[in-house]
Motif scaffolding. Structure first.
Motif, PDB file in Angstrom:
ATOM      1  N   ASP A  26       0.722  -1.116  -0.076  1.00 47.83           N
ATOM      2  CA  ASP A  26      -0.055   0.071  -0.004  1.00 47.83           C
ATOM      3  C   ASP A  26       0.773   1.239   0.010  1.00 47.83           C
ATOM      4  OD1 ASP A  26       1.107  -0.374   2.650  1.00 47.83           O
ATOM      5  OD2 ASP A  26      -0.937   0.139   3.469  1.00 47.83           O
ATOM      6  N   VAL A  27       2.159   1.266  -0.561  1.00 46.58           N
ATOM      7  CA  VAL A  27       2.806   2.147  -0.510  1.00 46.58           C
ATOM      8  C   VAL A  27       2.158   3.444  -1.439  1.00 46.58           C
ATOM      9  CG1 VAL A  27       4.091   1.507  -2.921  1.00 46.58           C
ATOM     10  CG2 VAL A  27       5.334   2.879  -1.192  1.00 46.58           C
ATOM     11  N   THR A  28       2.528   4.750  -1.173  1.00 46.67           N
ATOM     12  CA  THR A  28       1.933   5.869  -1.555  1.00 46.67           C
ATOM     13  C   THR A  28       2.801   6.445  -2.597  1.00 46.67           C
ATOM     14  OG1 THR A  28       2.787   7.362   0.085  1.00 46.67           O
ATOM     15  CG2 THR A  28       0.524   6.402   0.573  1.00 46.67           C
ATOM     16  N   SER A  29       2.168   7.237  -3.431  1.00 51.84           N
ATOM     17  CA  SER A  29       3.082   8.087  -4.465  1.00 51.84           C
ATOM     18  C   SER A  29       4.034   8.933  -3.700  1.00 51.84           C
ATOM     19  CB  SER A  29       2.212   8.747  -5.497  1.00 51.84           C
ATOM     20  OG  SER A  29       1.479   9.655  -4.623  1.00 51.84           O
ATOM     21  N   GLU A  30       3.643   9.556  -2.564  1.00 50.60           N
ATOM     22  CA  GLU A  30       4.302  10.359  -1.852  1.00 50.60           C
ATOM     23  C   GLU A  30       5.599   9.762  -1.228  1.00 50.60           C
ATOM     24  OE1 GLU A  30       0.407  12.263  -2.371  1.00 50.60           O
ATOM     25  OE2 GLU A  30       1.222  10.366  -1.463  1.00 50.60           O
ATOM     26  N   GLU A  31       5.394   8.574  -0.818  1.00 47.45           N
ATOM     27  CA  GLU A  31       6.400   7.534  -0.343  1.00 47.45           C
ATOM     28  C   GLU A  31       7.630   7.060  -1.402  1.00 47.45           C
ATOM     29  OE1 GLU A  31       4.357   5.532   3.572  1.00 47.45           O
ATOM     30  OE2 GLU A  31       4.100   4.526   1.617  1.00 47.45           O
ATOM     31  N   ILE A  32       6.854   7.013  -2.529  1.00 48.19           N
ATOM     32  CA  ILE A  32       8.036   6.515  -3.579  1.00 48.19           C
ATOM     33  C   ILE A  32       8.772   7.824  -3.934  1.00 48.19           C
ATOM     34  CG2 ILE A  32       8.054   6.142  -6.180  1.00 48.19           C
ATOM     35  CD1 ILE A  32       7.431   3.574  -4.606  1.00 48.19           C
ATOM     36  N   GLU A  33       7.968   9.060  -3.915  1.00 52.37           N
ATOM     37  CA  GLU A  33       8.670  10.049  -4.242  1.00 52.37           C
ATOM     38  C   GLU A  33       9.952  10.496  -3.372  1.00 52.37           C
ATOM     39  OE1 GLU A  33       6.259  13.546  -4.764  1.00 52.37           O
ATOM     40  OE2 GLU A  33       5.049  12.489  -6.447  1.00 52.37           O
ATOM     41  N   GLU A  34       9.556  10.225  -2.120  1.00 51.30           N
ATOM     42  CA  GLU A  34      10.460  10.259  -0.820  1.00 51.30           C
ATOM     43  C   GLU A  34      11.584   9.366  -1.042  1.00 51.30           C
ATOM     44  OE1 GLU A  34      12.318  12.169   2.221  1.00 51.30           O
ATOM     45  OE2 GLU A  34      10.398  12.508   1.406  1.00 51.30           O
ATOM     46  N   MET A  35      11.306   8.232  -1.457  1.00 57.35           N
ATOM     47  CA  MET A  35      12.419   7.209  -1.877  1.00 57.35           C
ATOM     48  C   MET A  35      13.466   7.669  -3.033  1.00 57.35           C
ATOM     49  SD  MET A  35      10.475   3.676  -1.554  1.00 57.35           S
ATOM     50  CE  MET A  35       9.571   3.255  -0.190  1.00 57.35           C
ATOM     51  N   MET A  36      12.795   8.383  -3.837  1.00 58.49           N
ATOM     52  CA  MET A  36      13.399   8.816  -5.163  1.00 58.49           C
ATOM     53  C   MET A  36      14.448  10.049  -4.640  1.00 58.49           C
ATOM     54  SD  MET A  36      10.666   9.042  -8.180  1.00 58.49           S
ATOM     55  CE  MET A  36       9.855   7.586  -8.811  1.00 58.49           C
ATOM     56  N   LYS A  37      13.994  10.881  -3.750  1.00 58.41           N
ATOM     57  CA  LYS A  37      14.859  12.146  -3.308  1.00 58.41           C
ATOM     58  C   LYS A  37      15.951  11.330  -2.362  1.00 58.41           C
ATOM     59  CE  LYS A  37      10.981  15.279  -2.761  1.00 58.41           C
ATOM     60  NZ  LYS A  37      10.195  15.925  -1.682  1.00 58.41           N
ATOM     61  N   ARG A  38      15.763  10.170  -1.731  1.00 61.47           N
ATOM     62  CA  ARG A  38      16.886   9.792  -1.017  1.00 61.47           C
ATOM     63  C   ARG A  38      17.700   8.747  -1.690  1.00 61.47           C
ATOM     64  NH1 ARG A  38      15.652   9.673   4.865  1.00 61.47           N
ATOM     65  NH2 ARG A  38      13.927  11.284   5.347  1.00 61.47           N
ATOM     66  N   GLY A  39      17.445   8.380  -3.018  1.00 59.21           N
ATOM     67  CA  GLY A  39      18.159   7.541  -3.972  1.00 59.21           C
ATOM     68  C   GLY A  39      17.870   6.041  -3.705  1.00 59.21           C
ATOM     69  N   ILE A  40      16.680   5.929  -3.168  1.00 59.60           N
ATOM     70  CA  ILE A  40      16.288   4.632  -2.818  1.00 59.60           C
ATOM     71  C   ILE A  40      15.454   3.942  -4.015  1.00 59.60           C
ATOM     72  CG2 ILE A  40      15.027   3.109  -0.879  1.00 59.60           C
ATOM     73  CD1 ILE A  40      15.372   5.293   0.973  1.00 59.60           C
ATOM     74  N   ALA A  41      14.814   4.524  -4.578  1.00 57.85           N
ATOM     75  CA  ALA A  41      13.984   4.356  -5.823  1.00 57.85           C
ATOM     76  C   ALA A  41      14.382   5.053  -6.908  1.00 57.85           C
ATOM     77  CB  ALA A  41      12.449   4.400  -5.512  1.00 57.85           C
ATOM     78  N   ASN A  42      14.490   4.376  -7.997  1.00 58.69           N
ATOM     79  CA  ASN A  42      14.687   5.001  -9.523  1.00 58.69           C
ATOM     80  C   ASN A  42      16.203   5.643  -9.303  1.00 58.69           C
ATOM     81  OD1 ASN A  42      12.638   3.651 -10.309  1.00 58.69           O
ATOM     82  ND2 ASN A  42      11.378   5.255 -11.349  1.00 58.69           N
ATOM     83  N   LYS A  43      17.026   5.342  -8.754  1.00 53.39           N
ATOM     84  CA  LYS A  43      18.191   5.839  -8.417  1.00 53.39           C
ATOM     85  C   LYS A  43      18.838   6.383  -9.971  1.00 53.39           C
ATOM     86  CE  LYS A  43      21.536   3.708  -6.452  1.00 53.39           C
ATOM     87  NZ  LYS A  43      22.531   3.321  -5.438  1.00 53.39           N
ATOM     88  N   THR A  44      19.476   7.120 -10.165  1.00 54.39           N
ATOM     89  CA  THR A  44      20.120   7.449 -11.578  1.00 54.39           C
ATOM     90  C   THR A  44      21.581   7.005 -11.351  1.00 54.39           C
ATOM     91  OG1 THR A  44      18.931   9.538 -12.060  1.00 54.39           O
ATOM     92  CG2 THR A  44      21.003   9.118 -13.229  1.00 54.39           C
ATOM     93  N   ILE A  45      21.882   6.097 -12.378  1.00 55.90           N
ATOM     94  CA  ILE A  45      23.422   5.550 -12.236  1.00 55.90           C
ATOM     95  C   ILE A  45      24.187   6.208 -13.261  1.00 55.90           C
ATOM     96  CG2 ILE A  45      24.636   3.396 -12.367  1.00 55.90           C
ATOM     97  CD1 ILE A  45      22.364   3.374 -10.281  1.00 55.90           C
ATOM     98  N   SER A  46      25.434   6.417 -12.711  1.00 54.64           N
ATOM     99  CA  SER A  46      26.432   7.182 -13.573  1.00 54.64           C
ATOM    100  C   SER A  46      27.587   6.554 -12.919  1.00 54.64           C
ATOM    101  CB  SER A  46      26.188   8.664 -13.514  1.00 54.64           C
ATOM    102  OG  SER A  46      26.336   9.102 -12.002  1.00 54.64           O
ATOM    103  N   TYR A  47      28.502   6.331 -13.925  1.00 52.72           N
ATOM    104  CA  TYR A  47      30.081   6.095 -13.667  1.00 52.72           C
ATOM    105  C   TYR A  47      30.803   7.025 -14.150  1.00 52.72           C
ATOM    106  CZ  TYR A  47      27.843   1.438 -11.930  1.00 52.72           C
ATOM    107  OH  TYR A  47      27.289   0.496 -11.368  1.00 52.72           O
TER     108      TYR A  47
END
Length: 313
Positions: free
Chosen positions: A292-313
């Motif tokens: 029951d994760v909310t869109s706000e929680e997913i957004e928070e995960m994105m901000k923290r690099g937990i969800a959909n982290k941008t990968i670059s080397y």
């Protein structure tokens, strides 16, 4: 004798007349008082509002009652809003317990502990293990937890080409639907996480940056973690060490996605899980799941690099 009689008769007449006169005066006074009261009543009657005035005053009263009701409603709305704002201002601490690489026989022990503690979690499951233990997959979901894909094979060679990766993903999604009876959500976890070094070995440095970008474009959400138990490292059989690591990673952190593994050898994970739950409860964390994760929680995960982290080397 006759004169005496006449004298008595005269006195009696005088007495009767006097009594009558006194009574007449008293009655007259009473009449005056009655007249005064009637005059006052007439004045009061004259001061009473007429029918039109009464209707006007009744209308004014009705309008005032409506205004009072409107004000009471506004007061209730303001009180509700103040209560809501008070809750929002209070920082909410959240923790997502996640278990990778199952299901396995150990998963049943994990489920029993979670059930006893009345806590829900999320299980990122491997397709081959789901095929081996379909009943555990069903039990996990039926117990209120969330089940999400963690690849079909957990073989890092899937990072060699896009074709290999997407075939593996499609296969685990098929297994998921066959067992649970509905399509897999578009939330998953990479084997090794989104920035794993094994992907470089098989696909080169630009493979994961390109793959993650493509997955985001397709609408997928991949989940990493920000607290790690260490149960897939050399301390996996040392519950005290793992507990210390979890507590250290959780300090000054009000939004946690914690990583555990429910593979068969990880008995220490099951052993320390009650203490982990007790720790988070004492620290006033709310247990959340991806069910029951909310869109706000997913957004928070994105901000923290937990969800959909941008990968670059």
């Amino acid at each position: 004798m006759k004169q005496k009689f006449l004298g008595i008769l005269f006195l009696t007449a005088i007495f009767i007349f006097t009594a009558y006169y006194i009574g007449l005066n008293q009655s007259s006074r009473q009449l005056e008082l009655l007249n005064e009261k009637l005059t006052i009543l007439e004045q009061q009657m004259n001061n009473l509002p007429n029918e039109n005035e009464l209707e006007e005053k009744e209308q004014q009263v009705a309008e005032l009652e409506t205004q009072i009701k409107t004000l009471n409603d506004k007061i209730q709305q303001l009180e509700s809003e103040l209560s809501r704002l008070a809750v929002e201002k209070k920082p909410t601490k959240k923790v997502f317990l996640t278990f990778d690489d199952g299901p396995s026989p150990l998963t049943k022990d994990i489920l029993a502990i979670l059930n006893k503690k009345n806590v829900q979690a999320t299980f990122f499951t491997i397709g081959t293990m789901m095929e081996q233990y379909p009943e555990i997959v069903k039990q996990t979901y039926e117990n209120g937890h969330m089940v999400l894909p963690h690849s079909y094979s957990h073989n890092y060679s899937i990072y060699s080409t896009f074709d290999m990766f997407y075939k593996d993903l499609a296969k685990v999604e098929t297994v998921y639907e066959d067992i649970l009876g509905f399509k897999s959500p578009t939330i998953f976890r990479f084997p090794g996480g989104s920035s794993n070094p094994s992907s470089i070995k098989f696909g080169g440095k630009q493979f994961m940056p390109s793959l993650t970008s493509d997955l985001r474009a397709r609408g997928y959400t991949y989940i990493d973690w920000n607290v790690i138990s260490g149960d897939a490292t050399k301390i996996s059989k040392k519950p005290n060490k793992m507990l210390e690591q979890v507590i250290k990673g959780s300090q000054n952190n009000n939004f946690i996605v914690a990583l555990f593994h429910d593979i068969a050898p990880n008995k220490a994970t099951a052993q320390l899980l009650p203490e982990i739950i007790d720790y988070y409860q004492k620290q006033d964390y709310t247990f959340r799941t991806f069910r029951d994760v909310t869109s706000e929680e997913i957004e928070e995960m994105m901000k923290r690099g937990i969800a959909n982290k941008t990968i670059s080397y």
